[in-house]
Enzyme design. Sequence first.
Site, mmCIF file in Angstrom:
data_model
loop_
_atom_site.group_PDB
_atom_site.id
_atom_site.type_symbol
_atom_site.label_atom_id
_atom_site.label_comp_id
_atom_site.label_asym_id
_atom_site.label_seq_id
_atom_site.Cartn_x
_atom_site.Cartn_y
_atom_site.Cartn_z
ATOM 1 N N HIS A 1 -7.939 -9.763 0.768
ATOM 2 C CA HIS A 1 -9.033 -9.262 -0.065
ATOM 3 C C HIS A 1 -8.867 -9.687 -1.515
ATOM 4 O O HIS A 1 -7.759 -9.952 -1.990
ATOM 5 C CB HIS A 1 -9.147 -7.736 0.049
ATOM 6 C CG HIS A 1 -7.866 -6.996 -0.175
ATOM 7 N ND1 HIS A 1 -7.468 -6.555 -1.426
ATOM 8 C CD2 HIS A 1 -6.894 -6.624 0.681
ATOM 9 C CE1 HIS A 1 -6.302 -5.931 -1.321
ATOM 10 N NE2 HIS A 1 -5.932 -5.962 -0.054
ATOM 11 N N ASP B 1 -9.942 -7.918 -4.258
ATOM 12 C CA ASP B 1 -9.821 -6.846 -5.242
ATOM 13 C C ASP B 1 -8.382 -6.340 -5.260
ATOM 14 O O ASP B 1 -7.587 -6.647 -4.366
ATOM 15 C CB ASP B 1 -10.799 -5.709 -4.937
ATOM 16 C CG ASP B 1 -10.575 -5.086 -3.550
ATOM 17 O OD1 ASP B 1 -10.035 -5.789 -2.657
ATOM 18 O OD2 ASP B 1 -10.936 -3.916 -3.348
ATOM 19 N N ASP C 1 -0.440 -7.844 -2.736
ATOM 20 C CA ASP C 1 -1.609 -7.149 -2.192
ATOM 21 C C ASP C 1 -2.830 -7.409 -3.071
ATOM 22 O O ASP C 1 -3.106 -6.640 -3.961
ATOM 23 C CB ASP C 1 -1.298 -5.648 -2.118
ATOM 24 C CG ASP C 1 -2.404 -4.831 -1.512
ATOM 25 O OD1 ASP C 1 -3.172 -5.381 -0.712
ATOM 26 O OD2 ASP C 1 -2.513 -3.632 -1.855
ATOM 27 N N GLU D 1 -11.820 -3.915 -0.427
ATOM 28 C CA GLU D 1 -10.860 -3.335 0.518
ATOM 29 C C GLU D 1 -10.143 -2.140 -0.087
ATOM 30 O O GLU D 1 -9.851 -1.164 0.610
ATOM 31 C CB GLU D 1 -9.846 -4.408 0.939
ATOM 32 C CG GLU D 1 -8.984 -4.024 2.131
ATOM 33 C CD GLU D 1 -7.689 -3.314 1.748
ATOM 34 O OE1 GLU D 1 -6.985 -2.852 2.657
ATOM 35 O OE2 GLU D 1 -7.379 -3.213 0.534
ATOM 36 N N GLU D 2 -9.838 -2.187 -1.384
ATOM 37 C CA GLU D 2 -9.023 -1.138 -1.998
ATOM 38 C C GLU D 2 -9.779 0.162 -2.258
ATOM 39 O O GLU D 2 -9.171 1.185 -2.540
ATOM 40 C CB GLU D 2 -8.413 -1.632 -3.314
ATOM 41 C CG GLU D 2 -7.412 -2.771 -3.166
ATOM 42 C CD GLU D 2 -6.120 -2.354 -2.466
ATOM 43 O OE1 GLU D 2 -6.029 -1.213 -1.992
ATOM 44 O OE2 GLU D 2 -5.200 -3.183 -2.408
ATOM 45 N N HIS E 1 0.963 -1.490 -4.244
ATOM 46 C CA HIS E 1 0.361 -0.525 -5.175
ATOM 47 C C HIS E 1 1.352 -0.046 -6.236
ATOM 48 O O HIS E 1 1.105 0.963 -6.892
ATOM 49 C CB HIS E 1 -0.207 0.682 -4.421
ATOM 50 C CG HIS E 1 -1.331 0.342 -3.509
ATOM 51 N ND1 HIS E 1 -2.126 1.301 -2.893
ATOM 52 C CD2 HIS E 1 -1.830 -0.852 -3.080
ATOM 53 C CE1 HIS E 1 -3.041 0.713 -2.144
ATOM 54 N NE2 HIS E 1 -2.874 -0.608 -2.240
#
Length: 431
Positions: free
Chosen positions: A93, A95, A125, A159-160, A403
């Site tokens: 993804h 974002d 990520d 996605e996030e 994250h």
Amino acid sequence: MEVLQLDPQRYVALLSKLVGEAEKLQNNPAQGLYPQEALVARHVVEALAPYTLGQEGGVLKVEQVGFTEGRCNLIITYPGTEPGASVAFVGSHMDVVPANPETWQRDPFKLTVEGDNLYGRGTTDCLGHVALITELLLQLAITKPKLRRTVTAVFICNEENGVVEGIGVDQLMETGKMDHIKSGPVFWIDVADMHPCIGTAGSLTWTLKATGKLFHSGLPHKGINALELANAAVAELQTRFYKDFPGTEKEEEYNFATPSTMKPTQVQCAVGSLNQLPPWVEVSGDIRLTPFYEVEDVRKAVEAYVADLNANITSLPTFGPCSKYEIEGAKGSLELSWGAGYMEGIACSLSSDGHHALMAATEQVLGEAKAYSICGSLPLVRNLQRAGFDVQMTGYGKMSVYHADNEYCSLTDMSKGFDILIKLLTRLEGK
């Protein structure tokens, strides 16, 4: 297919451009952060431009699919020779989660190269994987191997967020843009630590509010202690949950570290002094549900538990001779609420060609393939599986920094990941 290897200079150069956009890719509407994934798409399209259809010798079909301004998905295909035969890489993804520069040791919105480590928001990520799959497409387009299967990459937006908004992979499915990849394995490239991930858990949050009666703690028999009621009720809910949703043999087969769990994690109560019985208490927590149970079944069960406890509030254990949940003129009560939205877990097919090819390719590169499952959650993948896609999962970032501050990936890991993907394609070709 000839032996291909990741070009480290080209990879780092593209990843540097992507991470350089990360400040504008942060996704958290609650903080007023709305990503502009089109910025990432522009860099990917530019990297592939010399090899796209319409250019001399170009073979890649590049399609930008957007459902709202500034937000888009990318669908890129390298053609195979056999109609209907496919393999797809989905889920990387464009974002990222927010990053606070004050808590980072490095600028999160600039790629920092320190030896083998590449630091910056999105390196693991998932911008590092966007760059990885772009490099794979580039090398296919340059060397032009004759493949039976059409290779498709789908880079997604939103996605996030964790909320279905009709602009990402959910809308691509709804509009039929991904129907052509149902005929072959779909590899979700957004996990970490090199080995195949064969299962994830569902996740839903809950809050239980216990209401009692405020009174001075020197006269406890004249009040209802909401904190004691909450403690007793949560303990009973957990007891019933673990009885009705016990561990299964499937969890052992899929190498889950834990079975399904229900846990309190936060408590708050009415503001008062230590010599008062609190009139209300809220206990909040989560349920992590392995994919062998359905989320809706759990929700209905827990709601029934609470309804039964409310109907039989005096059956709950009390604490000491003056603790009661019903007194003259007052009766304790419980109220359950669920957090907004939930995610479902997934158990990948262990019998599919995609799984076998991924395991074999991983073992060939790393010397072993240790398939694992986690009680963490991934959005969207269960929806894909329900829609008929053979979803397998892998990734080459670092699980420990998902994250997190000072997020990074390893260039060596990404290079090995590239090798795995090449061997994966070769095995699926039957070569």
